[in-house]
Design a protein around this motif. Sequence first.
Motif, mmCIF file in Angstrom:
data_model
loop_
_atom_site.group_PDB
_atom_site.id
_atom_site.type_symbol
_atom_site.label_atom_id
_atom_site.label_comp_id
_atom_site.label_asym_id
_atom_site.label_seq_id
_atom_site.Cartn_x
_atom_site.Cartn_y
_atom_site.Cartn_z
ATOM 1 N N ALA A 1 -7.521 -2.034 -0.535
ATOM 2 C CA ALA A 1 -7.405 -1.439 0.813
ATOM 3 C C ALA A 1 -8.646 -0.608 1.137
ATOM 4 O O ALA A 1 -9.169 -0.654 2.257
ATOM 5 N N THR B 1 -4.144 -2.321 -5.581
ATOM 6 C CA THR B 1 -3.764 -2.320 -4.161
ATOM 7 C C THR B 1 -4.598 -1.319 -3.378
ATOM 8 O O THR B 1 -5.109 -1.610 -2.283
ATOM 9 N N VAL B 2 -4.750 -0.128 -3.941
ATOM 10 C CA VAL B 2 -5.520 0.918 -3.253
ATOM 11 C C VAL B 2 -7.008 0.560 -3.210
ATOM 12 O O VAL B 2 -7.678 0.749 -2.184
ATOM 13 N N LEU C 1 0.827 -1.217 0.000
ATOM 14 C CA LEU C 1 0.000 0.000 0.000
ATOM 15 C C LEU C 1 0.857 1.261 0.000
ATOM 16 O O LEU C 1 0.544 2.232 -0.703
#
Length: 172
Positions: free
Chosen positions: A42, A38-39, A3
Amino acid sequence: MDLEGALDLIVEVPDFPEPGVLFRDLAPLFAHAEGFATVVNALAETIEPDTELLAAVEARGFMLASAVGYARGLGVVLVRKPGKLPLVAQRIDYALEYGTASLELPAGVAGPGARVGVVDDVLATGGTVDATCQLLERAGAEVAGISVVMELAALDGRAALSGRKIRSLLVA
Ligand SMILES: O=P(O)(O)OC[C@H]1O[C@H](OP(=O)(O)OP(=O)(O)O)[C@H](O)[C@@H]1O
Ligand SMILES: Nc1ncnc2[nH]cnc12
């Protein structure tokens, strides 16, 4: 990519869109397949468990909310700038870090009692997210939580949103 690496893709641009504003440009992050995934993953983890629908703020919020909605199996209501929606439930005018703006909520999609999660890229003054929450609540919906990629602490958006659940991936 972790992240931290993904968030490092956000670029700082001084004096945009006007002198004195340090603009956080998420375009390189959106364009990076691994970083974007990834973002999004998350952000998907920040969505409150009882959320039934996501609200996305035009335009950068659309990018994130649609992907998060897909990841979480949730639909998305598009909160739009004026003149785009054929059927408007509510309209609100508000202040931004750089000027003023208006947003509209479409009719018939965020009904009374719906638990809605608000998704956007940047929380600056909080004006945009606060306006979105007000639109939803005027329509009878409940704001389950607010999820953003980045929070600009100096602008104290949290104060404008006091009492609401805010989750941000990065505080700068
Ligand atoms: O917390 P605030 O001070 O309200 O600022 C945050 C808002 O500003 C930006 O939107 P902008 O209106 O620039 O629109 P865009 O997404 O279409 O670029 C950003 O995407 C947030 O929605
Ligand atoms: N400094 C900033 N960078 C990116 N988006 C913003 N929205 C409001 N302020 C911003």
